[in-house]
Motif scaffolding. Structure first.
Motif, PDB file in Angstrom:
ATOM      1  N   LEU A  31       0.809  -1.213   0.000  1.00  0.00           N
ATOM      2  CA  LEU A  31       0.000   0.000   0.000  1.00  0.00           C
ATOM      3  C   LEU A  31       0.848   1.272   0.000  1.00  0.00           C
ATOM      4  CD1 LEU A  31      -2.760  -0.979   2.584  1.00  0.00           C
ATOM      5  CD2 LEU A  31      -2.849  -1.132   0.086  1.00  0.00           C
ATOM      6  N   LEU A  32       2.146   1.119   0.109  1.00  0.00           N
ATOM      7  CA  LEU A  32       3.030   2.260   0.284  1.00  0.00           C
ATOM      8  C   LEU A  32       3.818   2.601  -0.969  1.00  0.00           C
ATOM      9  CD1 LEU A  32       4.502   1.247   3.751  1.00  0.00           C
ATOM     10  CD2 LEU A  32       2.814   3.043   3.334  1.00  0.00           C
ATOM     11  N   SER A  33       3.862   3.887  -1.272  1.00  0.00           N
ATOM     12  CA  SER A  33       4.848   4.386  -2.210  1.00  0.00           C
ATOM     13  C   SER A  33       6.163   4.486  -1.444  1.00  0.00           C
ATOM     14  CB  SER A  33       4.439   5.771  -2.715  1.00  0.00           C
ATOM     15  OG  SER A  33       5.496   6.374  -3.434  1.00  0.00           O
ATOM     16  N   MET A  34       7.261   4.074  -2.064  1.00  0.00           N
ATOM     17  CA  MET A  34       8.556   4.060  -1.385  1.00  0.00           C
ATOM     18  C   MET A  34       9.540   4.952  -2.125  1.00  0.00           C
ATOM     19  SD  MET A  34       8.041   2.020   1.153  1.00  0.00           S
ATOM     20  CE  MET A  34       9.733   1.907   1.735  1.00  0.00           C
ATOM     21  N   GLY A  35      10.456   5.528  -1.361  1.00  0.00           N
ATOM     22  CA  GLY A  35      11.427   6.399  -1.996  1.00  0.00           C
ATOM     23  C   GLY A  35      12.694   6.543  -1.190  1.00  0.00           C
ATOM     24  N   TRP A  36      13.641   7.265  -1.783  1.00  0.00           N
ATOM     25  CA  TRP A  36      14.903   7.583  -1.123  1.00  0.00           C
ATOM     26  C   TRP A  36      15.146   9.086  -1.215  1.00  0.00           C
ATOM     27  CZ3 TRP A  36      17.816   4.020   1.466  1.00  0.00           C
ATOM     28  CH2 TRP A  36      17.545   2.660   1.222  1.00  0.00           C
ATOM     29  N   ALA A  97      12.095   6.330   2.661  1.00  0.00           N
ATOM     30  CA  ALA A  97      10.860   7.035   2.965  1.00  0.00           C
ATOM     31  C   ALA A  97       9.663   6.261   2.427  1.00  0.00           C
ATOM     32  CB  ALA A  97      10.891   8.432   2.348  1.00  0.00           C
ATOM     33  N   ALA A  98       8.544   6.403   3.105  1.00  0.00           N
ATOM     34  CA  ALA A  98       7.328   5.720   2.695  1.00  0.00           C
ATOM     35  C   ALA A  98       6.127   6.624   2.919  1.00  0.00           C
ATOM     36  CB  ALA A  98       7.151   4.420   3.474  1.00  0.00           C
ATOM     37  N   GLY A  99       5.098   6.420   2.097  1.00  0.00           N
ATOM     38  CA  GLY A  99       3.901   7.210   2.271  1.00  0.00           C
ATOM     39  C   GLY A  99       2.740   6.658   1.470  1.00  0.00           C
ATOM     40  N   SER A 100       1.568   7.164   1.766  1.00  0.00           N
ATOM     41  CA  SER A 100       0.379   6.734   1.043  1.00  0.00           C
ATOM     42  C   SER A 100       0.265   7.440  -0.304  1.00  0.00           C
ATOM     43  CB  SER A 100      -0.867   6.974   1.887  1.00  0.00           C
ATOM     44  OG  SER A 100      -0.960   8.345   2.229  1.00  0.00           O
ATOM     45  N   ARG A 101       0.967   8.561  -0.455  1.00  0.00           N
ATOM     46  CA  ARG A 101       1.040   9.269  -1.726  1.00  0.00           C
ATOM     47  C   ARG A 101       2.452   9.116  -2.289  1.00  0.00           C
ATOM     48  NH1 ARG A 101      -0.423  15.071   0.365  1.00  0.00           N
ATOM     49  NH2 ARG A 101       0.790  14.265   2.110  1.00  0.00           N
ATOM     50  N   THR A 102       2.638   9.508  -3.529  1.00  0.00           N
ATOM     51  CA  THR A 102       3.961   9.407  -4.152  1.00  0.00           C
ATOM     52  C   THR A 102       4.982  10.188  -3.334  1.00  0.00           C
ATOM     53  OG1 THR A 102       2.962   9.226  -6.335  1.00  0.00           O
ATOM     54  CG2 THR A 102       5.286   9.855  -6.244  1.00  0.00           C
ATOM     55  N   VAL A 103       6.013   9.529  -2.888  1.00  0.00           N
ATOM     56  CA  VAL A 103       7.004  10.176  -2.036  1.00  0.00           C
ATOM     57  C   VAL A 103       8.139  10.754  -2.884  1.00  0.00           C
ATOM     58  CG1 VAL A 103       6.493   8.949   0.090  1.00  0.00           C
ATOM     59  CG2 VAL A 103       8.019   7.897  -1.558  1.00  0.00           C
ATOM     60  N   ASP A 104       7.845  11.890  -3.499  1.00  0.00           N
ATOM     61  CA  ASP A 104       8.866  12.575  -4.272  1.00  0.00           C
ATOM     62  C   ASP A 104       9.166  13.966  -3.731  1.00  0.00           C
ATOM     63  OD1 ASP A 104       6.770  13.479  -7.151  1.00  0.00           O
ATOM     64  OD2 ASP A 104       6.463  13.625  -4.988  1.00  0.00           O
ATOM     65  N   VAL A 105       8.484  14.346  -2.686  1.00  0.00           N
ATOM     66  CA  VAL A 105       8.781  15.563  -1.939  1.00  0.00           C
ATOM     67  C   VAL A 105       8.621  15.243  -0.453  1.00  0.00           C
ATOM     68  CG1 VAL A 105       8.167  17.222  -3.731  1.00  0.00           C
ATOM     69  CG2 VAL A 105       6.405  16.354  -2.200  1.00  0.00           C
ATOM     70  N   ARG A 107       7.074  16.590   1.948  1.00  0.00           N
ATOM     71  CA  ARG A 107       5.765  16.763   2.582  1.00  0.00           C
ATOM     72  C   ARG A 107       4.839  15.577   2.363  1.00  0.00           C
ATOM     73  NH1 ARG A 107       5.464  20.292  -1.831  1.00  0.00           N
ATOM     74  NH2 ARG A 107       3.836  19.791  -3.332  1.00  0.00           N
ATOM     75  N   THR A 108       5.162  14.709   1.425  1.00  0.00           N
ATOM     76  CA  THR A 108       4.320  13.529   1.205  1.00  0.00           C
ATOM     77  C   THR A 108       4.843  12.295   1.937  1.00  0.00           C
ATOM     78  OG1 THR A 108       5.498  12.874  -0.808  1.00  0.00           O
ATOM     79  CG2 THR A 108       3.595  14.349  -1.070  1.00  0.00           C
ATOM     80  N   VAL A 109       5.952  12.451   2.651  1.00  0.00           N
ATOM     81  CA  VAL A 109       6.516  11.321   3.384  1.00  0.00           C
ATOM     82  C   VAL A 109       5.816  11.168   4.729  1.00  0.00           C
ATOM     83  CG1 VAL A 109       8.582  10.352   4.434  1.00  0.00           C
ATOM     84  CG2 VAL A 109       8.750  11.579   2.261  1.00  0.00           C
ATOM     85  N   ASP A 110       5.300   9.971   4.957  1.00  0.00           N
ATOM     86  CA  ASP A 110       4.665   9.676   6.234  1.00  0.00           C
ATOM     87  C   ASP A 110       5.625   9.007   7.218  1.00  0.00           C
ATOM     88  OD1 ASP A 110       1.782   8.686   4.317  1.00  0.00           O
ATOM     89  OD2 ASP A 110       2.121  10.600   5.334  1.00  0.00           O
ATOM     90  N   TYR A 111       6.582   8.264   6.660  1.00  0.00           N
ATOM     91  CA  TYR A 111       7.509   7.506   7.509  1.00  0.00           C
ATOM     92  C   TYR A 111       8.928   7.650   6.978  1.00  0.00           C
ATOM     93  CZ  TYR A 111       3.023   5.362   8.621  1.00  0.00           C
ATOM     94  OH  TYR A 111       1.710   5.155   8.968  1.00  0.00           O
ATOM     95  N   TRP A 112       9.872   7.774   7.906  1.00  0.00           N
ATOM     96  CA  TRP A 112      11.285   7.908   7.577  1.00  0.00           C
ATOM     97  C   TRP A 112      12.085   6.807   8.258  1.00  0.00           C
ATOM     98  CZ3 TRP A 112      13.019  11.535   4.148  1.00  0.00           C
ATOM     99  CH2 TRP A 112      12.213  12.649   3.902  1.00  0.00           C
ATOM    100  N   GLY A 113      13.146   6.367   7.577  1.00  0.00           N
ATOM    101  CA  GLY A 113      14.111   5.501   8.226  1.00  0.00           C
ATOM    102  C   GLY A 113      15.115   6.335   8.994  1.00  0.00           C
ATOM    103  N   GLN A 114      16.068   5.664   9.622  1.00  0.00           N
ATOM    104  CA  GLN A 114      17.041   6.359  10.465  1.00  0.00           C
ATOM    105  C   GLN A 114      18.213   6.896   9.672  1.00  0.00           C
ATOM    106  OE1 GLN A 114      17.034   3.148  10.035  1.00  0.00           O
ATOM    107  NE2 GLN A 114      19.186   2.551   9.800  1.00  0.00           N
TER     108      GLN A 114
END
Length: 122
Positions: A31-36, A97-105, A107-114
């Motif tokens: 369910l998550l869009s994922m990014g770096w 980074a992960a989020g319910s929306r496209t994580v390309d900025v 502000r759309t990131v809901d969760y961050w790694g360390q």
């Protein structure tokens, strides 16, 4: 709640390759869009790459296009960042980074790694 754990960073020379890993747990990964993203000393956090839920659509920052590849394994709840032809300017802390929306900025990131440190020497 989603927990993201990165690994794979290190010290390499210019021209080398590294592969970053991000393991996700908690909410359904599919369910998550994922990014770096990455943040260099004294600079703002910047977008690097993102993958759609299926992995069928990806997007990259111009600075890494053609050198970095994002991919995901939904069966293993893992997202990868393959980094080739590394340059000293790629030196930064890399965050998954992960989020319910496209994580390309940010502000759309809901969760961050360390974060994991990548250092490229010249």
């Amino acid at each position: 709640q989603v927990t993201l754990v990165e690994s794979g960073g290190g010290l390499v020379q210019a021209g080398d390759s590294l592969r970053l890993f991000c393991a996700a747990s908690g909410r359904s990964f599919i369910l998550l869009s994922m990014g770096w993203f990455r943040q260099a000393p004294g600079k703002e956090c910047e977008f690097v790459a993102t993958s759609s839920r299926s992995g069928g659509s990806t997007k990259y920052a111009d600075s890494v296009k053609g050198r970095f590849t994002i991919s995901r394994d939904n069966a293993e709840n893992t997202v990868y960042l393959q980094m080739n032809s590394l340059k000293p300017e790629d030196t930064a802390v890399y965050y998954c980074a992960a989020g319910s929306r496209t994580v390309d900025v940010t502000r759309t990131v809901d969760y961050w790694g360390q974060g994991t440190q990548v250092t490229v020497s010249s």
